[in-house]
Every structure is written in C-alpha cells, then in structure tokens.
Design a protein around this motif. Sequence first.
Motif, PDB file in Angstrom:
ATOM      1  N   GLY A  82     -21.061  15.721   3.313  1.00  0.00           N
ATOM      2  CA  GLY A  82     -22.148  14.849   3.904  1.00  0.00           C
ATOM      3  C   GLY A  82     -22.158  13.275   3.941  1.00  0.00           C
ATOM      4  N   GLU A  83     -22.926  12.932   4.542  1.00  0.00           N
ATOM      5  CA  GLU A  83     -22.965  11.376   4.404  1.00  0.00           C
ATOM      6  C   GLU A  83     -23.310  10.842   2.976  1.00  0.00           C
ATOM      7  OE1 GLU A  83     -26.112   9.715   7.218  1.00  0.00           O
ATOM      8  OE2 GLU A  83     -25.706   7.769   6.268  1.00  0.00           O
ATOM      9  N   LEU A  84     -22.731   9.814   2.541  1.00  0.00           N
ATOM     10  CA  LEU A  84     -22.972   9.461   1.318  1.00  0.00           C
ATOM     11  C   LEU A  84     -24.448   8.882   1.272  1.00  0.00           C
ATOM     12  CD1 LEU A  84     -21.510   9.550  -1.268  1.00  0.00           C
ATOM     13  CD2 LEU A  84     -20.683   6.953  -0.999  1.00  0.00           C
ATOM     14  N   TRP A  85     -25.210   9.486   0.251  1.00  0.00           N
ATOM     15  CA  TRP A  85     -26.641   8.991  -0.236  1.00  0.00           C
ATOM     16  C   TRP A  85     -26.357   7.567  -0.912  1.00  0.00           C
ATOM     17  CZ3 TRP A  85     -31.254  10.064   0.996  1.00  0.00           C
ATOM     18  CH2 TRP A  85     -32.208   9.442   0.457  1.00  0.00           C
ATOM     19  N   SER A  86     -27.459   6.707  -0.475  1.00  0.00           N
ATOM     20  CA  SER A  86     -27.577   5.461  -0.842  1.00  0.00           C
ATOM     21  C   SER A  86     -28.758   4.686  -1.054  1.00  0.00           C
ATOM     22  CB  SER A  86     -27.010   4.484   0.292  1.00  0.00           C
ATOM     23  OG  SER A  86     -27.700   4.646   1.462  1.00  0.00           O
TER      24      SER A  86
ATOM     25  N   ILE B 260     -27.928  21.106  11.424  1.00  0.00           N
ATOM     26  CA  ILE B 260     -28.090  20.490  10.359  1.00  0.00           C
ATOM     27  C   ILE B 260     -27.314  19.384   9.832  1.00  0.00           C
ATOM     28  CG2 ILE B 260     -28.374  21.017   7.877  1.00  0.00           C
ATOM     29  CD1 ILE B 260     -29.676  23.817   8.672  1.00  0.00           C
ATOM     30  N   LYS B 261     -27.780  18.162   9.235  1.00  0.00           N
ATOM     31  CA  LYS B 261     -26.840  17.181   8.813  1.00  0.00           C
ATOM     32  C   LYS B 261     -26.477  17.352   7.389  1.00  0.00           C
ATOM     33  CE  LYS B 261     -29.527  14.207  11.636  1.00  0.00           C
ATOM     34  NZ  LYS B 261     -30.902  13.412  11.282  1.00  0.00           N
ATOM     35  N   GLU B 262     -25.335  16.953   6.830  1.00  0.00           N
ATOM     36  CA  GLU B 262     -25.206  17.054   5.538  1.00  0.00           C
ATOM     37  C   GLU B 262     -25.230  15.982   4.718  1.00  0.00           C
ATOM     38  OE1 GLU B 262     -21.767  19.664   4.843  1.00  0.00           O
ATOM     39  OE2 GLU B 262     -21.722  20.283   6.734  1.00  0.00           O
ATOM     40  N   LEU B 263     -25.564  15.762   3.510  1.00  0.00           N
ATOM     41  CA  LEU B 263     -25.704  14.774   2.696  1.00  0.00           C
ATOM     42  C   LEU B 263     -25.166  15.087   1.343  1.00  0.00           C
ATOM     43  CD1 LEU B 263     -29.412  13.458   2.326  1.00  0.00           C
ATOM     44  CD2 LEU B 263     -27.556  12.240   3.229  1.00  0.00           C
ATOM     45  N   SER B 264     -24.346  13.989   0.869  1.00  0.00           N
ATOM     46  CA  SER B 264     -23.524  13.935  -0.326  1.00  0.00           C
ATOM     47  C   SER B 264     -24.193  13.021  -1.288  1.00  0.00           C
ATOM     48  CB  SER B 264     -22.140  13.781  -0.294  1.00  0.00           C
ATOM     49  OG  SER B 264     -21.467  13.691  -1.339  1.00  0.00           O
ATOM     50  N   ILE B 265     -24.211  13.280  -2.531  1.00  0.00           N
ATOM     51  CA  ILE B 265     -24.565  12.257  -3.578  1.00  0.00           C
ATOM     52  C   ILE B 265     -23.261  11.547  -4.168  1.00  0.00           C
ATOM     53  CG2 ILE B 265     -26.782  13.102  -4.023  1.00  0.00           C
ATOM     54  CD1 ILE B 265     -25.807  13.894  -6.846  1.00  0.00           C
ATOM     55  N   GLY B 266     -22.244  12.010  -3.865  1.00  0.00           N
ATOM     56  CA  GLY B 266     -20.945  11.319  -4.442  1.00  0.00           C
ATOM     57  C   GLY B 266     -19.854  12.275  -4.401  1.00  0.00           C
ATOM     58  N   ASP B 267     -18.518  11.761  -4.697  1.00  0.00           N
ATOM     59  CA  ASP B 267     -17.341  12.459  -4.436  1.00  0.00           C
ATOM     60  C   ASP B 267     -16.879  13.127  -5.507  1.00  0.00           C
ATOM     61  OD1 ASP B 267     -17.117  11.247  -1.759  1.00  0.00           O
ATOM     62  OD2 ASP B 267     -15.895   9.602  -2.424  1.00  0.00           O
TER      63      ASP B 267
ATOM     64  N   GLY C  84     -26.604  22.580  -5.039  1.00  0.00           N
ATOM     65  CA  GLY C  84     -27.318  21.529  -4.388  1.00  0.00           C
ATOM     66  C   GLY C  84     -28.709  20.899  -5.204  1.00  0.00           C
ATOM     67  N   GLU C  85     -28.922  21.672  -6.172  1.00  0.00           N
ATOM     68  CA  GLU C  85     -30.016  21.437  -6.986  1.00  0.00           C
ATOM     69  C   GLU C  85     -30.089  20.197  -7.517  1.00  0.00           C
ATOM     70  OE1 GLU C  85     -28.802  24.348  -6.935  1.00  0.00           O
ATOM     71  OE2 GLU C  85     -30.237  25.666  -6.102  1.00  0.00           O
ATOM     72  N   LEU C  86     -28.911  19.786  -8.321  1.00  0.00           N
ATOM     73  CA  LEU C  86     -29.106  18.385  -8.852  1.00  0.00           C
ATOM     74  C   LEU C  86     -29.059  17.469  -8.037  1.00  0.00           C
ATOM     75  CD1 LEU C  86     -26.535  19.001 -11.807  1.00  0.00           C
ATOM     76  CD2 LEU C  86     -28.877  18.466 -12.086  1.00  0.00           C
ATOM     77  N   ALA C  87     -28.393  17.554  -6.831  1.00  0.00           N
ATOM     78  CA  ALA C  87     -28.229  16.604  -5.474  1.00  0.00           C
ATOM     79  C   ALA C  87     -29.806  16.295  -5.212  1.00  0.00           C
ATOM     80  CB  ALA C  87     -27.407  16.792  -4.568  1.00  0.00           C
ATOM     81  N   ALA C  88     -30.510  17.441  -4.925  1.00  0.00           N
ATOM     82  CA  ALA C  88     -31.858  17.353  -4.435  1.00  0.00           C
ATOM     83  C   ALA C  88     -32.445  16.510  -5.526  1.00  0.00           C
ATOM     84  CB  ALA C  88     -32.390  18.587  -4.257  1.00  0.00           C
ATOM     85  N   MET C  89     -32.426  16.707  -6.712  1.00  0.00           N
ATOM     86  CA  MET C  89     -33.209  15.873  -7.697  1.00  0.00           C
ATOM     87  C   MET C  89     -32.874  14.351  -7.638  1.00  0.00           C
ATOM     88  SD  MET C  89     -33.766  18.423 -11.005  1.00  0.00           S
ATOM     89  CE  MET C  89     -32.584  20.060 -10.592  1.00  0.00           C
ATOM     90  N   VAL C  90     -31.618  14.119  -7.514  1.00  0.00           N
ATOM     91  CA  VAL C  90     -31.345  12.852  -7.532  1.00  0.00           C
ATOM     92  C   VAL C  90     -31.953  12.078  -6.339  1.00  0.00           C
ATOM     93  CG1 VAL C  90     -29.203  11.426  -6.925  1.00  0.00           C
ATOM     94  CG2 VAL C  90     -29.123  12.974  -8.668  1.00  0.00           C
ATOM     95  N   ILE C  91     -31.940  12.787  -5.117  1.00  0.00           N
ATOM     96  CA  ILE C  91     -32.282  12.279  -3.888  1.00  0.00           C
ATOM     97  C   ILE C  91     -33.967  12.166  -4.056  1.00  0.00           C
ATOM     98  CG2 ILE C  91     -32.738  12.688  -1.354  1.00  0.00           C
ATOM     99  CD1 ILE C  91     -29.897  13.826  -1.440  1.00  0.00           C
TER     100      ILE C  91
END
Length: 267
Positions: free
Chosen positions: A90-94, A128-135, A141-148
């Motif tokens: 996904g698009e990189l979270w920022s 649905i759009k995709e979101l990434s928290i890093g490469d 996705g649970e950890l990513a959801a918590m980070v976001i």
Amino acid sequence: MKFNVVSLFPTEFKQFLNMGVVGRAFYDHLAEVQFFNPRNYTHDMHQTVDDRPYGGGDGMVMMAEPLQNTLQDIKSNGEIGEVYYLSPKGELWSEHLAKKWADSQQPKTLICGRYGGIDQRFLMKNNIKELSIGDYVLSGGELAAMVIMDSVVRKIPNVLGNEVSANEDSFAKKGLLEAPLFTRPSEWESMTIPSVLLSGNHQKINRAREKVSLLITALSRPDIIIKNNFQSDVMEALEEVDQWTDQEIISWSLNKDELQKLKEIYL
Ligand code: ADE
C-alpha cells in the motif's frame, strides 16, 4: 474519532487499548474502536475464513465472502467511512496522513489480513485502498493497525496532557527530526547538558534546538531536507553551530567529523 477494525485476532489489541495516553483516549471516548471478526460472518460449521491459493504457492488466502459479509454488517450498523486494507503493497503511512486523519475525524475501517493475504476480488469489488507502515512484511495487519491508530489518536486534541507535545514530536515540526532531550541531573556520568538549556532564554533555546534539528535531520534523513528544500537552512545551521564551543556541540550529541562532512555537502 471512530475506527472499525476487521481482524481475526481482536484480542491482539487488548494491551494497546488499555495502555498509556492512547489507551486513556479510548477510555475517555475521545477515540472509539469497534472490532469485527470475519469468522463470525461465515456460514459453515468450521467457520472457514481461508483457503489455498489458486495456481499454488505458500500459505493460505483469506476468502472474499466472509470479508464481504463483514463489510456489509459494518455498513448497515454504523459508519464505515473510508476503508483500507493494511498491506506492504500500500501507500506508505506517514505523519502527514496521521495529521490529516486526526483533523478530519472521519471514521476509518481498517482491514487486517492474515496468512498469505486476501482474495484480490474483495479489494476490487469494494475499491479498497491499501496502506503500508513500512517496507517489511508483518505476519498480519494487526500491528500495522495499532501503529496507525496510535499515531492518529495522539494527534486528537486533548489526548496528550500537554497539547504542545504532539507538535514537538519528530516529523511534526516542519517535518524535521526532534533535537535531543535532557532531564535532571544536569551532570550525569561526567556528561553535561547543553549550557543553552540552562540559560532561561527561550528564544535562544528554541533557536539552538531548531539548528540541531536541522543538522540531525541532514545527517540521518537527508531525503527530508531535499524534499522540503531545507538546504539553505542546513547551511545556516552549520554556520551558526560553527560558532559554538566544542563542549556545546558534543553535549547536543553532534559529532564534529560528521558536521565536517555536512559542510562538504552543503557549504
Ligand atoms: N501487513 C503485513 N505487512 C504490512 C506492512 N508492512 N504494512 C501494513 N500492513 C502489513
């Protein structure tokens, strides 16, 4: 602000929701989260949510139908808002997106994948759009959801005790990394703190912090300097820091050899 989280493992969020300032924000209803487990939207005895990938390959794939039923239930029972699938593609979270979400306060639905991923047709059907928290690839996705959620919720007004501190975070101030912090005692293990911090002159302190911010950003994240066109600010910072004593420079955790390299690039 409302989050809907679609996850096969909602208990993974337990500690996160009960801890620290962000936990308190959920407790105080400054933010809200509701979980939806696709397993509860299956119709077979085994509550099947995954199957083998067509064409072969490792791992299992989350099936479209239980996910679709889950989404349908969120739609009919509440505010679904924008829907995102958390994935390394996904698009990189920022920090920029975190601020945008916190400011808009619009509900968001976060879909956490597990196993090898999810059936692409579910993403296509719902746009649905995709979101990434890093490469890097996480197991789900649970950890990513918590980070976001953490990075958004801390930006909601009144979540942090001191409103200023979210704006002081690294990345928040003009996108620069934060200058080092120090607390008592003023001397520890023969190391003293930068003398300017004891001056009581807040204008001077802010100025020194800004110069240090620029230099540490130039050293560890030159991409941020280029992207924001801060090259001339780095030059100014280098010239100003050149007037400081060695002791002052070292106490800010700056290194004279590294500053010399920056001079060769920026001056
Ligand atoms: N799921 C697996 N890896 C991920 C990543 N890097 N970002 C967001 N979601 C993920």
